[in-house]
Design a protein around this motif. Structure first.
Motif, short mmCIF file in Angstrom:
data_model
loop_
_atom_site.label_atom_id
_atom_site.label_comp_id
_atom_site.label_asym_id
_atom_site.label_seq_id
_atom_site.Cartn_x
_atom_site.Cartn_y
_atom_site.Cartn_z
N ALA A 180 0.82 -1.21 0.00
CA ALA A 180 0.00 0.00 0.00
C ALA A 180 0.86 1.26 0.00
O ALA A 180 0.61 2.19 -0.77
CB ALA A 180 -0.94 0.00 1.20
N ARG A 181 1.87 1.32 0.86
CA ARG A 181 2.67 2.54 0.97
C ARG A 181 3.41 2.84 -0.33
O ARG A 181 3.44 3.98 -0.78
CB ARG A 181 3.65 2.43 2.14
N ARG A 182 4.02 1.82 -0.90
CA ARG A 182 4.76 2.03 -2.14
C ARG A 182 3.83 2.50 -3.26
O ARG A 182 4.14 3.46 -3.97
CB ARG A 182 5.46 0.73 -2.55
N THR A 183 2.70 1.84 -3.41
CA THR A 183 1.77 2.19 -4.48
C THR A 183 1.19 3.58 -4.27
O THR A 183 1.11 4.38 -5.22
CB THR A 183 0.64 1.15 -4.55
N PHE A 184 0.79 3.87 -3.05
CA PHE A 184 0.17 5.16 -2.74
C PHE A 184 1.17 6.29 -2.92
O PHE A 184 0.85 7.35 -3.48
CB PHE A 184 -0.34 5.11 -1.30
N PRO A 218 -3.97 -1.28 -16.05
CA PRO A 218 -3.19 -0.06 -15.77
C PRO A 218 -1.85 -0.02 -16.49
O PRO A 218 -1.44 1.02 -17.01
CB PRO A 218 -3.00 -0.11 -14.25
N ARG A 219 -1.14 -1.14 -16.53
CA ARG A 219 0.21 -1.11 -17.11
C ARG A 219 0.17 -0.81 -18.60
O ARG A 219 0.99 -0.03 -19.11
CB ARG A 219 0.91 -2.44 -16.86
N ARG A 220 -0.75 -1.42 -19.33
CA ARG A 220 -0.81 -1.22 -20.78
C ARG A 220 -1.43 0.11 -21.17
O ARG A 220 -1.19 0.61 -22.27
CB ARG A 220 -1.59 -2.37 -21.43
N ALA A 221 -2.24 0.69 -20.28
CA ALA A 221 -2.92 1.94 -20.62
C ALA A 221 -2.20 3.17 -20.10
O ALA A 221 -2.09 4.18 -20.80
CB ALA A 221 -4.35 1.91 -20.09
N LEU A 222 -1.70 3.12 -18.88
CA LEU A 222 -1.15 4.32 -18.26
C LEU A 222 0.17 4.76 -18.88
O LEU A 222 0.40 5.97 -19.05
CB LEU A 222 -0.96 4.10 -16.75
N MET A 223 1.03 3.83 -19.21
CA MET A 223 2.34 4.22 -19.74
C MET A 223 2.23 4.92 -21.10
O MET A 223 2.89 5.95 -21.31
CB MET A 223 3.28 3.01 -19.81
N PRO A 224 1.43 4.42 -22.06
CA PRO A 224 1.27 5.18 -23.31
C PRO A 224 0.65 6.56 -23.08
O PRO A 224 1.04 7.54 -23.73
CB PRO A 224 0.35 4.29 -24.15
N VAL A 284 -0.30 -3.23 -8.54
CA VAL A 284 -0.82 -2.83 -9.85
C VAL A 284 -0.53 -3.89 -10.90
O VAL A 284 -1.34 -4.15 -11.80
CB VAL A 284 -0.24 -1.47 -10.27
N ARG A 285 0.61 -4.53 -10.78
CA ARG A 285 0.95 -5.59 -11.74
C ARG A 285 -0.07 -6.71 -11.70
O ARG A 285 -0.29 -7.41 -12.69
CB ARG A 285 2.35 -6.15 -11.46
#
Length: 412
Positions: free
Chosen positions: A20-24, A82-88, A204-205
Motif C-alpha cells: 500500500a505505501r509504495r503504491t500510494f 493499468p500497465r498497458r494503458a497508463l504508460m502510453p 498494480v501488476r
C-alpha cells in the motif's frame, strides 16, 4: 494482496497493507503534477503570448479535455489494464508538455502561435493519466474490508486535496528563481516518475484487464447516477465559493488590492475544514450505509453555505466556510464508496472517473454561474442560492434512493 483485518481498522492499518505505501506514494508523486502543471502552463503562456485572452483560451482547452475525456481514459485503463494503458498515456502527456515547453520558450516563432499552443494543450489534457481513479480502484483490491476501504478512501481524498494546495505553492516558489516553463518540466518529471513507480508496484501488476468492460447492461455502472448528481452539486458549490469569497472581500473593502491575504485565508479554511472532516469521517465506524449518508452529507454542505451568506466579515466567513468544507471530503469519500459498490469489477476505474468528472464539471459551471450572479445580487443572496442548489441535489439523491431507482444518469 489484500487484507482482512481482525482488529479495528485505522489509518495506520491502511498503510500496513502489503504494497500500500509504495503504491500510494508513487500515485501521489504523479498526482502532484495535477497541482503544478495547470498554473505553470497558464503563467508560461501568459508570459510567452503577452495576452490573457490567449492564456485563457489555452487553459480552457486544456481543462475541457482533462475533465470531459476522463471517463474515456478510465475506460482504457479498465479495458487494457493499468500497465498497458497508463504508460502510453503518460508518454503522450509528457511529449505534449515537452512541445509546450519548447513553444513557450520561443515566443517569436510560429511554433508559439495561439492555435499551436491551444492544440498542444488540448492533446496534453486528453492524455493525462488517471492516477487518482486508478489508485482508488487499487485500494478496492488491497482492502476488500469495507471499513478499511472507507479509511483508505478518506486518506486518499485528504492527501489529494493537500496536493492541490501544495502544487500552486511550489509553483510560487519555483517562479521566484526560474521561468514558469520550469514548472511544466517539474510537473512532467513528477508524472513520469510517479506513473513508472505506480505501474511497477506488485499491487498494480496484479490487476488484469477487464474482459467484459463495457458489455454488461449499463456498462457495469448501474446505480452511479445518484453519486454523480450529488457530486455535480458539490462541484458547483466549490466553483461558486471560490469566486464569491473574492467578491465578498471586495465589497467589504478587503479585495486583492488591500486584503488579498484575507481571501487566501478563507479559501485555506475551506481546505482545512475538508481535511479535518475527511479524516474524522474515515475514523468513524458508520452504521448507516453509504447510500443513506450521501444525501445527508450533501444537505449539510447546502445548509452551511446558506448560513455563510449571513457572515458579517471575513473572519466569520472563514469560520462558516471551514464548517462547509467539513462536509466536502466526507461527501466525496462516500460517493467513491457508492461508486465502488455500484461498479462491476471491470469498471471500477471508470466509476471513479465519473465522480471526478461530475465534481470538475460542476465546479466549471459554478464558476460561470457565480460570475453572473455576483454582478447582480448581494453576495449573501448568492451564497443562499448556492446552498439551495446543493440542497436540491441532496433531495434528488435522497428521493431516488428511497424509490430504489438504479440511477438518474445513463452511464455506459
Amino acid at each position: 494482496m489484500s487484507a482482512s483485518p481482525a482488529v479495528r481498522p485505522s489509518y495506520a492499518l491502511v498503510l500496513r497493507v502489503p504494497h500500500a505505501r509504495r503504491t500510494f506514494a508513487a500515485a501521489l508523486t504523479g498526482r502532484l503534477s495535477y497541482g503544478i502543471v495547470p498554473l505553470s502552463l497558464m503563467l508560461a503562456v501568459t508570459r510567452s503570448s503577452g495576452s490573457y485572452t490567449v492564456a485563457g483560451a489555452v487553459m480552457a482547452l486544456f481543462g475541457v479535455t482533462v475533465v470531459f475525456l476522463s471517463p474515456a481514459r478510465a475506460t482504457l485503463v479498465d479495458r487494457y489494464g493499468p500497465r498497458r494503458a497508463l504508460m502510453p498515456m503518460a508518454a503522450a502527456y509528457l511529449a505534449a508538455l515537452g512541445l509546450l515547453t519548447a513553444a513557450v520558450s520561443r515566443p517569436d516563432t510560429a511554433f508559439a502561435s495561439a492555435p499551436v499552443l491551444g492544440a498542444l494543450a488540448a492533446v496534453a489534457g486528453a492524455c493525462v493519466p488517471p492516477l487518482g481513479p486508478t489508485m482508488r480502484a487499487v485500494w478496492g483490491r488491497l482492502t476488500p474490508d469495507r471499513a478499511l476501504l472507507q479509511r483508505a478512501y478518506s486518506l486518499d481524498g485528504v492527501a489529494e486535496e493537500l496536493l492541490f494546495v501544495a502544487g500552486p505553492l511550489l509553483v510560487g516558489v519555483l517562479v521566484g528563481f526560474a521561468p514558469p516553463a520550469a514548472g511544466i518540466v517539474v510537473g512532467a518529471a513528477l508524472m513520469a516518475g510517479g506513473t513508472a513507480g505506480f505501474v511497477s508496484s506488485p499491487a498494480v501488476r496484479g490487476v488484469r484487464p477487464g474482459k467484459a468492460a463495457g458489455r454488461r447492461g449499463g456498462g457495469g455502472l448501474r446505480g452511479l447516477g445518484r453519486p454523480v448528481v450529488a457530486m455535480a452539486g458539490v462541484g458547483l458549490a466549490l466553483g461558486v465559493v471560490d469566486l464569491l469569497v473574492v467578491a465578498f472581500a471586495e465589497r467589504h473593502g478587503q479585495g486583492t488590492a488591500t486584503g488579498g491575504a484575507g481571501v487566501a485565508w478563507v479559501l485555506a479554511a475551506l481546505s482545512a475544514g475538508s481535511a479535518v472532516g475527511g479524516l474524522l469521517n474515515g475514523a468513524v465506524a458508520w452504521r448507516a450505509p453509504a447510500g443513506a449518508r450521501l444525501p445527508l452529507l450533501t444537505a449539510g454542505l447546502g445548509v452551511t453555505l446558506c448560513g455563510a451568506g449571513l457572515a458579517p466579515g471575513l473572519g466569520t466567513l472563514a469560520v462558516a466556510v471551514a464548517v462547509a468544507g467539513f462536509f466536502v471530503s466526507p461527501t466525496l469519500t462516500t460517493a467513491y464508496l457508492i461508486a465502488d459498490e455500484c461498479a462491476a469489477p471491470e469498471a471500477r476505474v471508470r466509476a471513479g472517473a465519473w465522480i471526478n468528472t461530475a465534481v470538475n464539471a460542476g465546479s466549471t459551471v459554478g464558476t460561470a454561474v457565480a460570475g453572473a450572479l455576483a454582478g447582480r445580487l448581494p453576495v449573501g443572496v448568492c451564497f443562499a442560492v448556492t446552498g439551495a442548489a446543493v440542497l436540491l441535489t441532496a433531495a434528488v439523491t435522497g428521493v431516488s434512493r428511497r424509490r430504489g431507482t438504479s440511477g438518474l444518469v445513463p452511464l455506459a
